[in-house]
Design a protein around this motif. Structure first.
Motif, PDB file in Angstrom:
ATOM      1  N   PHE A  68      24.606 -13.048-112.988  1.00 53.34           N
ATOM      2  CA  PHE A  68      24.046 -14.084-112.005  1.00 53.34           C
ATOM      3  C   PHE A  68      23.046 -15.056-112.452  1.00 53.34           C
ATOM      4  O   PHE A  68      22.700 -14.910-113.693  1.00 53.34           O
ATOM      5  CB  PHE A  68      22.963 -13.017-110.955  1.00 53.34           C
ATOM      6  CG  PHE A  68      21.924 -12.347-111.890  1.00 53.34           C
ATOM      7  CD1 PHE A  68      20.777 -12.836-111.774  1.00 53.34           C
ATOM      8  CD2 PHE A  68      22.007 -11.165-112.236  1.00 53.34           C
ATOM      9  CE1 PHE A  68      19.603 -12.072-112.438  1.00 53.34           C
ATOM     10  CE2 PHE A  68      21.132 -10.497-112.920  1.00 53.34           C
ATOM     11  CZ  PHE A  68      19.736 -10.924-112.781  1.00 53.34           C
ATOM     12  N   CYS A  69      22.739 -16.169-111.859  1.00 57.33           N
ATOM     13  CA  CYS A  69      21.799 -16.911-112.309  1.00 57.33           C
ATOM     14  C   CYS A  69      20.246 -16.424-112.207  1.00 57.33           C
ATOM     15  O   CYS A  69      20.200 -16.075-110.968  1.00 57.33           O
ATOM     16  CB  CYS A  69      22.008 -18.500-111.576  1.00 57.33           C
ATOM     17  SG  CYS A  69      20.789 -19.419-111.883  1.00 57.33           S
ATOM     18  N   SER A  70      19.776 -16.465-113.212  1.00 57.47           N
ATOM     19  CA  SER A  70      18.202 -16.213-113.303  1.00 57.47           C
ATOM     20  C   SER A  70      17.494 -16.843-112.615  1.00 57.47           C
ATOM     21  O   SER A  70      16.256 -16.337-112.101  1.00 57.47           O
ATOM     22  CB  SER A  70      17.722 -15.782-114.642  1.00 57.47           C
ATOM     23  OG  SER A  70      17.726 -16.938-115.327  1.00 57.47           O
ATOM     24  N   ARG A  71      17.665 -18.128-112.147  1.00 62.64           N
ATOM     25  CA  ARG A  71      16.753 -18.975-111.365  1.00 62.64           C
ATOM     26  C   ARG A  71      16.974 -18.848-109.721  1.00 62.64           C
ATOM     27  O   ARG A  71      16.166 -18.691-109.193  1.00 62.64           O
ATOM     28  CB  ARG A  71      17.048 -20.387-111.797  1.00 62.64           C
ATOM     29  CG  ARG A  71      16.318 -21.405-111.016  1.00 62.64           C
ATOM     30  CD  ARG A  71      16.469 -22.949-111.217  1.00 62.64           C
ATOM     31  NE  ARG A  71      16.053 -23.233-112.605  1.00 62.64           N
ATOM     32  CZ  ARG A  71      16.421 -24.330-113.265  1.00 62.64           C
ATOM     33  NH1 ARG A  71      17.333 -25.176-112.840  1.00 62.64           N
ATOM     34  NH2 ARG A  71      16.150 -24.590-114.561  1.00 62.64           N
ATOM     35  N   CYS A  72      18.390 -18.885-109.383  1.00 60.04           N
ATOM     36  CA  CYS A  72      18.446 -18.753-107.858  1.00 60.04           C
ATOM     37  C   CYS A  72      19.196 -17.513-107.369  1.00 60.04           C
ATOM     38  O   CYS A  72      19.040 -17.342-106.183  1.00 60.04           O
ATOM     39  CB  CYS A  72      19.482 -20.137-107.721  1.00 60.04           C
ATOM     40  SG  CYS A  72      20.955 -19.880-108.154  1.00 60.04           S
ATOM     41  N   GLY A  73      19.599 -16.877-108.470  1.00 60.55           N
ATOM     42  CA  GLY A  73      20.118 -15.389-107.952  1.00 60.55           C
ATOM     43  C   GLY A  73      21.619 -15.340-107.713  1.00 60.55           C
ATOM     44  O   GLY A  73      22.117 -14.374-107.218  1.00 60.55           O
ATOM     45  N   SER A  74      22.212 -16.463-107.693  1.00 61.75           N
ATOM     46  CA  SER A  74      23.646 -16.632-107.336  1.00 61.75           C
ATOM     47  C   SER A  74      24.502 -15.771-108.213  1.00 61.75           C
ATOM     48  O   SER A  74      24.306 -15.696-109.574  1.00 61.75           O
ATOM     49  CB  SER A  74      24.106 -17.906-107.642  1.00 61.75           C
ATOM     50  OG  SER A  74      23.830 -18.867-106.570  1.00 61.75           O
ATOM     51  N   PRO A  75      25.388 -14.565-107.517  1.00 63.47           N
ATOM     52  CA  PRO A  75      26.357 -13.587-108.421  1.00 63.47           C
ATOM     53  C   PRO A  75      27.355 -14.704-109.055  1.00 63.47           C
ATOM     54  O   PRO A  75      27.964 -15.820-108.393  1.00 63.47           O
ATOM     55  CB  PRO A  75      26.916 -13.112-107.335  1.00 63.47           C
ATOM     56  CG  PRO A  75      26.582 -13.571-106.127  1.00 63.47           C
ATOM     57  CD  PRO A  75      25.493 -14.550-106.168  1.00 63.47           C
ATOM     58  N   LEU A  76      27.606 -14.589-110.397  1.00 60.08           N
ATOM     59  CA  LEU A  76      28.681 -15.467-111.039  1.00 60.08           C
ATOM     60  C   LEU A  76      29.801 -14.640-111.270  1.00 60.08           C
ATOM     61  O   LEU A  76      31.047 -15.535-111.196  1.00 60.08           O
ATOM     62  CB  LEU A  76      28.123 -15.922-112.323  1.00 60.08           C
ATOM     63  CG  LEU A  76      26.705 -16.792-112.247  1.00 60.08           C
ATOM     64  CD1 LEU A  76      25.886 -16.833-113.600  1.00 60.08           C
ATOM     65  CD2 LEU A  76      26.892 -18.123-111.532  1.00 60.08           C
ATOM     66  N   TYR A  77      29.866 -13.612-111.960  1.00 56.21           N
ATOM     67  CA  TYR A  77      31.093 -12.919-112.348  1.00 56.21           C
ATOM     68  C   TYR A  77      30.703 -11.470-112.493  1.00 56.21           C
ATOM     69  O   TYR A  77      29.391 -11.165-112.511  1.00 56.21           O
ATOM     70  CB  TYR A  77      31.857 -13.455-113.596  1.00 56.21           C
ATOM     71  CG  TYR A  77      30.845 -13.497-114.696  1.00 56.21           C
ATOM     72  CD1 TYR A  77      30.763 -12.209-115.646  1.00 56.21           C
ATOM     73  CD2 TYR A  77      30.145 -14.389-115.041  1.00 56.21           C
ATOM     74  CE1 TYR A  77      29.796 -12.146-116.763  1.00 56.21           C
ATOM     75  CE2 TYR A  77      29.434 -14.470-116.330  1.00 56.21           C
ATOM     76  CZ  TYR A  77      29.333 -13.331-117.039  1.00 56.21           C
ATOM     77  OH  TYR A  77      28.518 -13.306-118.022  1.00 56.21           O
ATOM     78  N   LYS A  78      31.957 -10.646-112.610  1.00 59.81           N
ATOM     79  CA  LYS A  78      31.794  -9.355-113.012  1.00 59.81           C
ATOM     80  C   LYS A  78      32.677  -9.142-114.141  1.00 59.81           C
ATOM     81  O   LYS A  78      33.673  -9.959-114.275  1.00 59.81           O
ATOM     82  CB  LYS A  78      32.113  -8.309-111.833  1.00 59.81           C
ATOM     83  CG  LYS A  78      32.013  -6.706-112.165  1.00 59.81           C
ATOM     84  CD  LYS A  78      32.443  -5.882-111.294  1.00 59.81           C
ATOM     85  CE  LYS A  78      33.935  -5.696-111.480  1.00 59.81           C
ATOM     86  NZ  LYS A  78      34.682  -4.575-110.540  1.00 59.81           N
TER      87      LYS A  78
END
Length: 134
Positions: A71-81
């Motif tokens: 996830f992005c540590s700034r906004c929390g968006s999940p990116l991948y698994k």
């Protein structure tokens, strides 16, 4: 090529290869990670996913043994698994894409964990658990 970015637009990426089949995952972890009834995901080869900015903001969380969610540590968006079992595959969250992947969903997985308040109304196959092992 497909382009994507997180909510704050700091993490940006490109996918240079083709995506695997699109699936909707209803597992508890995907629901919690996305904040929605399910997540829309597709596999891509690790060497075909390129972070063009913000890679220093990416954090991974081991959600269960050998399974890592990024996830992005700034906004929390999940990116991948990704999994330790299949390190060559990244499971990308398709809500991040700016471009049309030109895929149609093929399956609902982990329907046994489905949110009680959500009703699946399409005719896609519904699997109680994940996809069969390859």
């Amino acid at each position: 090529m497909l382009r994507g970015k997180c909510l704050c637009e700091a993490v940006r990426f490109e996918i240079t290869g083709s995506l695997g089949p699109l699936g909707y995952c209803h597992c508890t972890q995907c629901r919690r990670a996305s904040g929605t009834a399910f997540s829309a995901n597709a596999d891509v080869g690790r060497g075909e996913l390129w972070f063009t900015s913000g890679d220093a903001l990416i954090r991974e969380y081991e959600s269960s043994p050998g399974r890592f969610r990024a996830f992005c540590s700034r906004c929390g968006s999940p990116l991948y698994k990704r999994t330790a079992e299949r390190p060559e595959v990244m499971r990308v969250r398709l809500g991040l894409l700016e471009d049309d992947p030109q895929l149609q969903a093929r399956v609902h997985v982990w329907v046994s964990d489905k949110a009680a308040w959500y009703e699946i109304t399409d005719s896609l196959p519904q699997l109680p658990e994940g996809l069969p092992k390859r």
